[in-house]
Scaffold this active site. Structure first.
Site, mmCIF file in Angstrom:
data_model
loop_
_atom_site.group_PDB
_atom_site.id
_atom_site.type_symbol
_atom_site.label_atom_id
_atom_site.label_comp_id
_atom_site.label_asym_id
_atom_site.label_seq_id
_atom_site.Cartn_x
_atom_site.Cartn_y
_atom_site.Cartn_z
ATOM 1 N N ARG A 85 -13.763 -5.081 5.978
ATOM 2 C CA ARG A 85 -12.951 -6.303 6.064
ATOM 3 C C ARG A 85 -13.783 -7.494 6.548
ATOM 4 O O ARG A 85 -13.501 -8.629 6.192
ATOM 5 C CB ARG A 85 -11.749 -6.068 6.999
ATOM 6 C CG ARG A 85 -10.671 -7.161 6.896
ATOM 7 C CD ARG A 85 -9.422 -6.776 7.678
ATOM 8 N NE ARG A 85 -8.322 -7.718 7.507
ATOM 9 C CZ ARG A 85 -7.848 -8.506 8.477
ATOM 10 N NH1 ARG A 85 -8.378 -8.455 9.683
ATOM 11 N NH2 ARG A 85 -6.836 -9.322 8.244
ATOM 12 N N ILE A 130 -5.946 -13.924 4.858
ATOM 13 C CA ILE A 130 -6.138 -12.515 4.516
ATOM 14 C C ILE A 130 -5.060 -11.801 5.331
ATOM 15 O O ILE A 130 -4.891 -12.051 6.523
ATOM 16 C CB ILE A 130 -7.570 -12.040 4.862
ATOM 17 C CG1 ILE A 130 -7.756 -10.551 4.578
ATOM 18 C CG2 ILE A 130 -7.968 -12.333 6.297
ATOM 19 C CD1 ILE A 130 -9.225 -10.100 4.677
ATOM 20 N N SER A 131 -4.280 -10.944 4.663
ATOM 21 C CA SER A 131 -3.109 -10.361 5.321
ATOM 22 C C SER A 131 -3.485 -9.471 6.492
ATOM 23 O O SER A 131 -4.616 -8.990 6.587
ATOM 24 C CB SER A 131 -2.311 -9.531 4.326
ATOM 25 O OG SER A 131 -1.900 -10.323 3.261
ATOM 26 N N GLN A 132 -2.504 -9.230 7.322
ATOM 27 C CA GLN A 132 -2.667 -8.304 8.436
ATOM 28 C C GLN A 132 -2.947 -6.912 7.860
ATOM 29 O O GLN A 132 -2.264 -6.482 6.926
ATOM 30 C CB GLN A 132 -1.354 -8.297 9.228
ATOM 31 C CG GLN A 132 -1.415 -7.509 10.507
ATOM 32 C CD GLN A 132 -0.049 -7.400 11.171
ATOM 33 O OE1 GLN A 132 0.927 -7.981 10.700
ATOM 34 N NE2 GLN A 132 0.009 -6.652 12.247
ATOM 35 N N PRO A 133 -3.945 -6.185 8.379
ATOM 36 C CA PRO A 133 -4.299 -4.873 7.814
ATOM 37 C C PRO A 133 -3.100 -3.920 7.694
ATOM 38 O O PRO A 133 -2.969 -3.208 6.699
ATOM 39 C CB PRO A 133 -5.338 -4.339 8.788
ATOM 40 C CG PRO A 133 -5.970 -5.560 9.354
ATOM 41 C CD PRO A 133 -4.893 -6.585 9.425
#
Lengths: 806, 236
Positions: B59, B85-88
């Site tokens: 990431r 970038i989205s939350q994992p």
């Protein structure tokens, strides 16, 4: 430098610039960030006033020999810091959306606070200096101060109509420099040519061509900024007014295709559209229309199309009222469904004008069609003042999904969705007519269930014995539509609701006689929350359900018009614990931010008010606790009264903006008159004057609370000028009385403890900020009537405190 | 002065990414956190293939350099152009919900940084990803190429019409905000296929919408809150 008489006109002009600046900042920060952050930032900035009092209390000995020079430096700093502080604040990379994720964001917010405090600090220093030095004239000084503020509150609205906000900023800078020039003349400062220099500077600033460096830079996360990142997007029109900055965007490559929550079964693509953003939020769209209805078929695939399928004979060509017509989406939907007559109400003249003139060709002369009638005005006001009956009243989905889903409206008063509002709409329906309200879907359900609860309350208040028979609600995957009928739903209508929903894979959330197994069929939820909620709200254990539900979904009323407030503390704690799993996204943000605003104001106030006490070596020079209490009380009470009565008059004047401007201006101007009277009547004794004022305030407030609702109801049909005149006449006596305590206290200090004046100025400054935030917080929980009663009580306390002045 | 030195030190720590092994350890920890988050909700499990993919994709290569030190925090991060970038956890959950497997063909609308495409590419045979913002598309395409994700194709285009040449797809991920689900995308979904759409404001995913296309072509949707939060407690 010889100092002769107070610079009355300079103070008046500076004060009008500062109030105008405050209003302007609300606009500017709403464009750059979001509205409630504007509120937070300005509250913090206003602490600058209080801080100036503290600084003065600490430094008065050093300042005393140079009072004229210090005044001039402070006034000049105010002028230049107005644009400078805002421009610098825009350079701070603060992103409110990351507040909960990123530990550096609060520090960035603090940096913005400190920057924005500066102009208010120096402006407050000017006022404080003059009050301290000429304490014996506090009545007239304060009169000029608030008369100026009153003029500023109206003036800035006028300016915002004729020029964009960033240009108003320049005008205010120029006027503040002119105020410095006036001070040079009034204070008879030497050399005399300084006045000419300041006037010259003011002219140069005013004539300065606006450059790109002055433009606002909205957050990259605002809807407009995101849209403009896409290749082929082009701004084709910009309009600005105090109601908002409108931007119209055309896309040459990728169509907007705005069809909120369109059925998953639909195969239609919306026609070309222009996107309309207000303060960078949105979009609403102007849809291309050439008079043929076929391309509008997508409008039949939205949950909001439901009422057209339920209305049957004699309503097959219904008379429709669209509240919040905006760029015309709901008007097109009504046309598509064969409405016989459509009344479209929109608040913002600029939006109507876009559809009616600027893009009339593109919009197919929608607003000029014989069956369409547009009205510029506020929804409630329109319904109150027009006698027409409608087969359908559509309350449009006005707010954008992004803003709504981030819970950013919690603090905004909305008179569109209150129990009384729904009652008013229902009264305007033909027999068999219906009200349709569409909202964004939130999960777990918030607005939709609150709306349902509000409708149940409205029907009950109207004396309907079985509200359950008049309600129906459906939900798609993104929107919810509630129908409230003027009479009971018939079996044919219920069949139509079911068929409409089935064909579009929308779920029926409630209809009279619905079985539990009919809920939750197409857009599957973990539990049928909407159905369960609706049933509970209609049942005997409604209150227990409301208490147990983890969001606040009690009906909103005109006294507590916070429809978008869903926050509950115990749920917040649970959601905070679940933040890593995405819990924070469910939190209604604005309420905790309001509490944070109050806390920060409170802490800053305590520290800065105590600072002079802590530092002062000669504590005896500082006033007693009673003095502190007095200025604290009148600061709090004034703000409570002003804010609560503004809200009470908003409905009567039927325009959020004009009402605030008129009521605020009337309050300030007549409080100015009160101040002037306070100085004239000083011989009668300050205790007597304040006691009389407090008794009068209490009497008037209680009378107003009791009779205003019926007076307003009786006079709502009058013309706007008549209503404004009546409002001013009602406010005048109250405001005159409210203008008396502050200067009376100041004059009392001038003759007994002059050195305490800056400290009292600081306390009053802080109390005003805390009072403004606290008033909103109290109104959310207790209602505005309670805020007024509390203010009366606090005024009583002030009266008692004054009696104990040394 | 001491503060200045400390500040500079902290800034340098953030500006220069630490060694690869350190990132590996952080990523491992992140996957554990994601697993704990997701399984805390008894409605969810996390497929081992998704866990493996989340543990493999770097990431820190998908965020701006100055944010690399924060890449393995379970939070969304800004990637410029007003995008995130989205939350994992959300990426893992979305990947899990569409039940992808080896051999699948997946369409993604909204490439962004390319992170979601990379996670999918670890599992499926091919990923077709469409981005609407030009600089993001270029950066993501180059990044995915340099990281060896040869099975991801990225193009700059209007996501509305999907990728007809490559259709139909076993699964579709729509991360770009849209007022409605484009009908052509539903058409390009194979019968039995799944589509997932996150809804909510930037940095705040409120709920996920999972669209399932049945074998007969009809569609149903599920609205799934990522968080185990029930609005009601007790009986009513």
């Amino acid at each position: 430098m010889p100092v002769l008489k107070p610079p009355f006109f300079a103070i008046g002009l500076l004060s009008s610039c500062l109030l105008a600046y405050e209003v302007l900042l609300t606009r500017l920060f709403s464009i750059v960030l979001w509205h409630h952050f504007a509120y937070m930032i300005i509250s913090a900035a206003m602490l600058g006033f209080g801080a100036s009092g503290t600084a003065l209390a600490l430094l008065k000995e050093k300042i005393a020999p140079h009072i004229g020079a210090v005044y001039l430096i402070a006034a000049t700093s105010t002028a230049f810091l107005m644009p400078l502080a805002f421009l610098l604040a825009q350079q701070v990379p603060f992103n409110p959306l990351e507040l909960l994720w990123d530990g550096t964001q609060p520090a960035k917010l603090l940096a913005i606070y400190l920057l924005m405090m500066l102009p208010f600090f120096f402006g407050g220093l000017c006022m404080g200096l003059v009050l301290w030095h000429f304490g014996g004239n506090a009545g007239r000084i304060y009169a000029f101060d608030i008369l100026g503020a009153g003029a500023g509150s109206l003036g800035v609205i006028g300016l915002l109509y004729v020029m964009p906000p960033h240009k108003v900023l320049i005008v205010l800078t120029a006027l503040s420099l002119a105020a410095a020039a006036v001070a040079v003349i009034e204070l008879e400062m030497r050399p005399k040519w300084m006045a000419k220099v300041f006037f010259g500077l003011a002219l140069i600033v005013a004539a300065m061509p606006p450059g790109n460096w002055m433009l606002t830079h909205p957050s990259t996360y605002k809807d407009l900024s995101q849209t403009l990142n896409i290749t082929g997007m082009r701004v084709i029109e910009e309009r600005s007014s105090p109601l908002g900055q409108i931007t119209v965007v055309e896309s040459s490559r990728i169509p907007f295709r705005h069809a909120p929550g369109m059925s998953l079964n639909a195969m239609d693509e919306p026609p070309p559209q222009l996107a309309v953003f207000v303060d960078g939020n949105g979009p609403a769209v102007i849809t291309r229309f050439d008079g043929t209805l076929a391309p509008l078929a997508y409008l039949d695939q939205l949950t909001s199309a439901l009422p057209y399928h339920v209305l049957n004979e004699p309503h097959s060509r219904p008379h429709v009222l669209v509240l919040g017509a905006g760029a015309g989406g709901d008007v097109l939907q009504a046309l598509y469904h064969g409405a016989g007559k459509i009344d479209a109400v929109e608040l913002d003249r600029n939006i109507i004008d876009l559809v009616q003139r600027r893009f009339s060709g593109f919009a197919g002369n929608l607003y000029a069609r014989p069956e369409v009638h547009t009205y510029e005005g506020e929804a409630r006001g329109f319904v109150n003042t027009h006698d027409d009956r409608y087969d359908l009243i559509q309350v449009a989905l006005l707010d954008s999904f992004g803003v709504a889903s981030a819970g950013l409206y919690g603090l905004s008063e909305s008179y569109l969705y209150t129990v009384e509002a729904l009652q008013t709409y229902l009264n305007r329906l033909t027999p068999g007519g219906m009200l349709a309200v569409t909202r964004w879907l939130s999960l777990p359900p918030r607005d939709s269930l609150k709306l349902f609860a509000t409708a149940v309350a409205a029907l009950e208040r109207a004396g309907v014995s079985n509200p359950a028979a008049r309600l129906a609600m459906i939900r798609g995957w993104k929107t919810v539509t509630l129908l409230v009928k003027h009479s009971d739903f018939t079996s044919g209508e219920i069949a139509a609701i079911k068929e409409f929903s089935r064909a579009r894979s929308f779920d029926v959330a409630y209809y009279p006689g619905m079985r539990a197994d009919e809920a939750n069929r197409y857009n599957l939820l973990a539990q049928p929350y909407f159905y369960e909620g609706a049933v509970a709200l209609l049942g005997t254990e409604r209150q227990a359900f409301l208490d147990r539900y983890k969001f606040s979904i009690e009906p909103a009323t005109d006294d507590r018009p916070y429809f978008f407030h869903f926050f509950k503390w115990n749920a917040a704690a649970e959601l905070f614990a679940l933040r890593e799993q995405g819990g924070m996204a469910l939190l209604d943000w604005s309420y905790p931010l309001l509490v944070a605003t109050l806390l920060q104001a409170f802490v800053a106030s305590i520290l800065l008010v105590l600072a002079p006490l802590a530092v002062s070596r000669r504590r005896r020079a500082l006033p007693t606790l009673r003095v502190a209490l007095y200025f604290l009380a009148i600061g709090l009470a004034f703000m409570f009264m002003e804010i609560a009565f503004i809200q009470k008059f908003v409905l009567f004047l039927a325009h959020p903006l004009y009402a605030v401007a008129v009521v605020l201006c009337a309050f300030l101007v007549f409080a100015g008159v009160g101040s002037w009277l306070a100085e004239r009547w000083r011989g009668r004794g300050s205790n007597r004057n304040v006691s009389l004022a407090v008794v009068a305030i209490a009497t008037l407030s209680v009378i107003y609370l009791a009779v205003l609702p019926s007076v307003f109801q009786g006079l709502i049909h009058l013309s706007d000028p008549a209503k404004i005149a009546i409002s001013v006449a009602l406010i005048a006596p109250l405001a005159v009385c409210m203008g008396i305590p502050f200067p009376t206290g100041m004059m009392r200090l001038a003759s007994t403890a002059q050195d305490a004046i800056p400290w009292a100025w600081a306390i009053n400054g802080f109390a005003s900020v805390v009072g403004a935030v606290l008033a909103t917080l109290l109104a959310i929980h207790l209602g505005f009537a309670a805020v007024i009663l509390l203010a009366v009580l606090i005024y009583g306390l002030a009266g008692a405190a004054l009696k104990g002045f040394a | 002065m001491r503060h200045l030195i400390l500040g500079t030190f902290l800034y340098l720590c953030c500006a220069f990414p630490s060694h690869g092994e350190e990132f590996d350890a952080k990523r491992h920890k992140m996957v554990e956190e994601i697993l704990a988050d997701i399984t805390a909700n008894d409605r969810f499990t996390l497929d081992p293939t998704v866990q493996a993919a989340m543990g493999k994709v770097e990431r820190h290569r998908f965020v701006p350099g100055w944010l690399a030190a924060f890449a393995y925090l379970n939070r969304p991060l800004p990637i410029g152009h007003g995008q995130t970038i989205s939350q994992p956890t959300i990426v893992a959950l979305m990947t899990d919900l569409i039940k992808v497997k080896a051999g699948d063909k997946v369409l993604e609308i909204g490439t962004g940084s390319g992170y979601q495409a990379a996670v999918l590419a670890e599992i499926v045979e091919s990923v077709y990803s469409i981005e609407i913002i030009e600089p993001l598309e270029k950066e993501a395409a180059e990044r995915l190429k340099s990281l060896g994700y040869g099975n991801v194709k990225v193009k700059l285009s209007d996501g509305y019409y999907g990728w007809p040449e490559a259709a139909p797809f076993d699964a579709i991920v729509v991360t770009a905000a849209s007022s409605h689900v484009p009908p052509p995308l539903i058409k390009q979904l194979k019968p039995g296929g799944r589509m997932v759409i996150p809804l909510g404001a930037q940095f705040m995913t409120q709920y996920l919408m999972l669209v399932e296309k049945r074998m007969d072509g009809s569609v149903t949707s599920h609205q799934i809150a990522p968080v185990a939060f029930v609005p009601l407690t007790g009986k009513h």
